[in-house]
Design a protein around this motif. Structure first.
Motif, PDB file in Angstrom:
ATOM      1  N   LYS A 105       0.830  -1.222   0.000  1.00  0.00           N
ATOM      2  CA  LYS A 105       0.000   0.000   0.000  1.00  0.00           C
ATOM      3  C   LYS A 105       0.865   1.273   0.000  1.00  0.00           C
ATOM      4  O   LYS A 105       0.356   2.370  -0.109  1.00  0.00           O
ATOM      5  CB  LYS A 105      -0.896   0.022   1.253  1.00  0.00           C
ATOM      6  CG  LYS A 105      -1.818  -1.178   1.398  1.00  0.00           C
ATOM      7  CD  LYS A 105      -2.983  -1.123   0.426  1.00  0.00           C
ATOM      8  CE  LYS A 105      -3.944  -2.263   0.650  1.00  0.00           C
ATOM      9  NZ  LYS A 105      -3.549  -3.503   0.024  1.00  0.00           N
ATOM     10  N   ASP A 106       2.183   1.114   0.171  1.00  0.00           N
ATOM     11  CA  ASP A 106       3.083   2.283   0.300  1.00  0.00           C
ATOM     12  C   ASP A 106       3.441   2.823  -1.086  1.00  0.00           C
ATOM     13  O   ASP A 106       4.417   2.404  -1.694  1.00  0.00           O
ATOM     14  CB  ASP A 106       4.355   1.887   1.073  1.00  0.00           C
ATOM     15  CG  ASP A 106       5.078   0.700   0.448  1.00  0.00           C
ATOM     16  OD1 ASP A 106       4.405  -0.223  -0.030  1.00  0.00           O
ATOM     17  OD2 ASP A 106       6.317   0.709   0.415  1.00  0.00           O
ATOM     18  N   LYS A 107       2.642   3.779  -1.575  1.00  0.00           N
ATOM     19  CA  LYS A 107       2.781   4.250  -2.964  1.00  0.00           C
ATOM     20  C   LYS A 107       4.171   4.773  -3.274  1.00  0.00           C
ATOM     21  O   LYS A 107       4.733   4.492  -4.331  1.00  0.00           O
ATOM     22  CB  LYS A 107       1.731   5.329  -3.235  1.00  0.00           C
ATOM     23  CG  LYS A 107       0.342   4.745  -3.408  1.00  0.00           C
ATOM     24  CD  LYS A 107      -0.658   5.780  -3.842  1.00  0.00           C
ATOM     25  CE  LYS A 107      -2.027   5.115  -3.998  1.00  0.00           C
ATOM     26  NZ  LYS A 107      -3.068   6.082  -4.249  1.00  0.00           N
ATOM     27  N   LYS A 108       4.757   5.527  -2.341  1.00  0.00           N
ATOM     28  CA  LYS A 108       6.088   6.084  -2.608  1.00  0.00           C
ATOM     29  C   LYS A 108       7.128   4.961  -2.690  1.00  0.00           C
ATOM     30  O   LYS A 108       7.984   4.935  -3.564  1.00  0.00           O
ATOM     31  CB  LYS A 108       6.484   7.102  -1.543  1.00  0.00           C
ATOM     32  CG  LYS A 108       7.832   7.745  -1.909  1.00  0.00           C
ATOM     33  CD  LYS A 108       8.355   8.707  -0.874  1.00  0.00           C
ATOM     34  CE  LYS A 108       9.672   9.334  -1.314  1.00  0.00           C
ATOM     35  NZ  LYS A 108      10.682   8.380  -1.763  1.00  0.00           N
ATOM     36  N   GLY A 109       7.023   4.007  -1.745  1.00  0.00           N
ATOM     37  CA  GLY A 109       7.952   2.876  -1.744  1.00  0.00           C
ATOM     38  C   GLY A 109       7.856   2.056  -3.018  1.00  0.00           C
ATOM     39  O   GLY A 109       8.863   1.626  -3.579  1.00  0.00           O
ATOM     40  N   ILE A 110       6.618   1.865  -3.494  1.00  0.00           N
ATOM     41  CA  ILE A 110       6.400   1.104  -4.733  1.00  0.00           C
ATOM     42  C   ILE A 110       7.052   1.836  -5.906  1.00  0.00           C
ATOM     43  O   ILE A 110       7.761   1.234  -6.720  1.00  0.00           O
ATOM     44  CB  ILE A 110       4.890   0.898  -4.988  1.00  0.00           C
ATOM     45  CG1 ILE A 110       4.307  -0.056  -3.947  1.00  0.00           C
ATOM     46  CG2 ILE A 110       4.640   0.356  -6.392  1.00  0.00           C
ATOM     47  CD1 ILE A 110       2.785  -0.161  -3.961  1.00  0.00           C
ATOM     48  N   LYS A 111       6.829   3.156  -5.951  1.00  0.00           N
ATOM     49  CA  LYS A 111       7.419   3.961  -7.038  1.00  0.00           C
ATOM     50  C   LYS A 111       8.952   3.866  -7.006  1.00  0.00           C
ATOM     51  O   LYS A 111       9.612   3.697  -8.037  1.00  0.00           O
ATOM     52  CB  LYS A 111       6.968   5.410  -6.871  1.00  0.00           C
ATOM     53  CG  LYS A 111       7.228   6.264  -8.084  1.00  0.00           C
ATOM     54  CD  LYS A 111       6.560   7.618  -7.971  1.00  0.00           C
ATOM     55  CE  LYS A 111       6.998   8.472  -9.145  1.00  0.00           C
ATOM     56  NZ  LYS A 111       7.286   9.828  -8.834  1.00  0.00           N
ATOM     57  N   ASP A 112       9.517   3.960  -5.790  1.00  0.00           N
ATOM     58  CA  ASP A 112      10.973   3.848  -5.631  1.00  0.00           C
ATOM     59  C   ASP A 112      11.469   2.489  -6.118  1.00  0.00           C
ATOM     60  O   ASP A 112      12.539   2.381  -6.728  1.00  0.00           O
ATOM     61  CB  ASP A 112      11.379   4.043  -4.162  1.00  0.00           C
ATOM     62  CG  ASP A 112      11.192   5.484  -3.700  1.00  0.00           C
ATOM     63  OD1 ASP A 112      11.016   6.368  -4.570  1.00  0.00           O
ATOM     64  OD2 ASP A 112      11.201   5.728  -2.474  1.00  0.00           O
ATOM     65  N   ASP A 113      10.674   1.444  -5.836  1.00  0.00           N
ATOM     66  CA  ASP A 113      11.104   0.096  -6.218  1.00  0.00           C
ATOM     67  C   ASP A 113      10.987  -0.154  -7.721  1.00  0.00           C
ATOM     68  O   ASP A 113      11.762  -0.921  -8.285  1.00  0.00           O
ATOM     69  CB  ASP A 113      10.323  -0.962  -5.418  1.00  0.00           C
ATOM     70  CG  ASP A 113      10.836  -1.066  -3.979  1.00  0.00           C
ATOM     71  OD1 ASP A 113      11.878  -0.455  -3.689  1.00  0.00           O
ATOM     72  OD2 ASP A 113      10.203  -1.739  -3.151  1.00  0.00           O
ATOM     73  N   TYR A 114      10.018   0.501  -8.390  1.00  0.00           N
ATOM     74  CA  TYR A 114      10.006   0.437  -9.863  1.00  0.00           C
ATOM     75  C   TYR A 114      11.330   0.976 -10.403  1.00  0.00           C
ATOM     76  O   TYR A 114      11.950   0.387 -11.286  1.00  0.00           O
ATOM     77  CB  TYR A 114       8.872   1.280 -10.453  1.00  0.00           C
ATOM     78  CG  TYR A 114       7.475   0.720 -10.251  1.00  0.00           C
ATOM     79  CD1 TYR A 114       7.233  -0.655 -10.377  1.00  0.00           C
ATOM     80  CD2 TYR A 114       6.407   1.565  -9.966  1.00  0.00           C
ATOM     81  CE1 TYR A 114       5.951  -1.163 -10.194  1.00  0.00           C
ATOM     82  CE2 TYR A 114       5.126   1.056  -9.777  1.00  0.00           C
ATOM     83  CZ  TYR A 114       4.902  -0.302  -9.896  1.00  0.00           C
ATOM     84  OH  TYR A 114       3.640  -0.806  -9.714  1.00  0.00           O
ATOM     85  N   GLU A 115      11.772   2.099  -9.840  1.00  0.00           N
ATOM     86  CA  GLU A 115      13.036   2.713 -10.282  1.00  0.00           C
ATOM     87  C   GLU A 115      14.216   1.806  -9.976  1.00  0.00           C
ATOM     88  O   GLU A 115      15.157   1.689 -10.769  1.00  0.00           O
ATOM     89  CB  GLU A 115      13.222   4.093  -9.630  1.00  0.00           C
ATOM     90  CG  GLU A 115      12.299   5.169 -10.183  1.00  0.00           C
ATOM     91  CD  GLU A 115      12.265   5.203 -11.718  1.00  0.00           C
ATOM     92  OE1 GLU A 115      13.342   5.204 -12.351  1.00  0.00           O
ATOM     93  OE2 GLU A 115      11.158   5.182 -12.290  1.00  0.00           O
ATOM     94  N   MET A 116      14.168   1.148  -8.803  1.00  0.00           N
ATOM     95  CA  MET A 116      15.246   0.212  -8.425  1.00  0.00           C
ATOM     96  C   MET A 116      15.333  -0.931  -9.447  1.00  0.00           C
ATOM     97  O   MET A 116      16.421  -1.314  -9.896  1.00  0.00           O
ATOM     98  CB  MET A 116      14.966  -0.327  -7.017  1.00  0.00           C
ATOM     99  CG  MET A 116      15.906  -1.434  -6.535  1.00  0.00           C
ATOM    100  SD  MET A 116      15.330  -3.113  -6.944  1.00  0.00           S
ATOM    101  CE  MET A 116      13.873  -3.252  -5.912  1.00  0.00           C
ATOM    102  N   VAL A 117      14.158  -1.475  -9.825  1.00  0.00           N
ATOM    103  CA  VAL A 117      14.130  -2.571 -10.811  1.00  0.00           C
ATOM    104  C   VAL A 117      14.653  -2.080 -12.163  1.00  0.00           C
ATOM    105  O   VAL A 117      15.474  -2.747 -12.812  1.00  0.00           O
ATOM    106  CB  VAL A 117      12.699  -3.154 -10.950  1.00  0.00           C
ATOM    107  CG1 VAL A 117      12.613  -4.100 -12.151  1.00  0.00           C
ATOM    108  CG2 VAL A 117      12.305  -3.892  -9.678  1.00  0.00           C
ATOM    109  N   PHE A 118      14.218  -0.893 -12.593  1.00  0.00           N
ATOM    110  CA  PHE A 118      14.666  -0.357 -13.885  1.00  0.00           C
ATOM    111  C   PHE A 118      16.152   0.000 -13.861  1.00  0.00           C
ATOM    112  O   PHE A 118      16.829  -0.064 -14.882  1.00  0.00           O
ATOM    113  CB  PHE A 118      13.829   0.865 -14.283  1.00  0.00           C
ATOM    114  CG  PHE A 118      12.417   0.525 -14.649  1.00  0.00           C
ATOM    115  CD1 PHE A 118      12.130  -0.627 -15.380  1.00  0.00           C
ATOM    116  CD2 PHE A 118      11.362   1.348 -14.271  1.00  0.00           C
ATOM    117  CE1 PHE A 118      10.817  -0.954 -15.732  1.00  0.00           C
ATOM    118  CE2 PHE A 118      10.051   1.030 -14.613  1.00  0.00           C
ATOM    119  CZ  PHE A 118       9.780  -0.128 -15.344  1.00  0.00           C
TER     120      PHE A 118
END
Length: 234
Positions: A105-118
């Motif tokens: 549910k942590d939208k900012k964390g999810i966004k950060d993790d998309y960047e980490m994966v990319f």
């Protein structure tokens, strides 16, 4: 962190896993090597709740998992990269990654993790809107790993990440596994490419026809004549 104690698993009348006991300590890469049909995939599927076990116990962070359904196991911090990638072929790269984060549910964390994966897999960023089924084998493997990382797991189970990939791609995937581990994720790696697996692991187990036959320091196993002849083609 993870303890598997005297695990037994049957497929009908076939005794697939016989009193399997393994331990994975936090921060390690532990590898399970063995021939086709030795029980490596069954071990991972039993740990992540995808196969019902007959007897024995799986404990993760001191909590028994044997009665916990697979979808609840994910929420406890355990993520599984399955054999054969199993990406959702008709969904885009981005949609596959979004599914990896579906419990969060942590939208900012999810966004950060998309960047980490990319950041780890720049090729996935270039293909964000592409259907996963149109990716190469190596790209699908990157996506399967990226999707599992979106869970933000403490323990990552990886089943045959090198299968069917060109040697140069395999090198890249194994470098990423080490990188994931160095950033704080513990890894249990099942792999037929014994040389690669033993070269990055902290601890190793050898599985033969459903039983653990050897365990120890990967460097010692790399120099063991029986291992070299059975698994390293020497």
């Amino acid at each position: 962190m993870l303890k598997v104690d005297n695990l037994n698993l049957f497929y009908g009348g076939i005794h697939a896993l016989r009193d399997i006991s393994i331990e994975v300590e936090q921060g390690q890469i532990v590898t399970l090597i063995g021939a086709n049909g030795a029980g490596k995939t069954s071990t991972l599927r039993a740990i992540s709740g995808l196969e019902p076990i007959k007897s024995g116990e799986v404990t993760f962070k001191n909590e028994p998992l044997s009665k916990v359904p697979a979808n609840k196991i994910v929420s406890k911090g355990l993520s599984h990269v399955p054999e054969g990638r199993r990406v959702f072929a008709n969904l885009t790269v981005m949609e596959n990654l979004e599914l990896g984060a579906y419990l969060r549910k942590d939208k900012k964390g999810i966004k950060d993790d998309y960047e980490m994966v990319f950041d780890k897999f720049p090729r996935l960023k270039e293909r964000m809107k592409q259907a996963a089924g149109t990716l190469s084998g190596g790209e699908q493997q990157m996506l399967a790993i990226g999707r599992a990382l979106m869970v933000r797991p403490e323990l990552l189970l990886m089943d045959e990440p090198s299968m069917g990939l060109a040697p140069i791609v395999v090198q890249g995937i194994f470098s990423i596994i080490q990188e994931i581990n160095k950033s704080g994720t513990t890894v249990l790696l099942v792999e037929q490419n014994a040389h690669m697996a033993l070269s990055i692991a902290h601890k190793a187990y050898v599985l033969e026809t459903g039983s653990i036959t050897m365990e120890g320091n990967p460097k010692d196993l790399l120099n063991d004549d029986s291992i070299r002849s059975a698994y390293l083609g020497e």
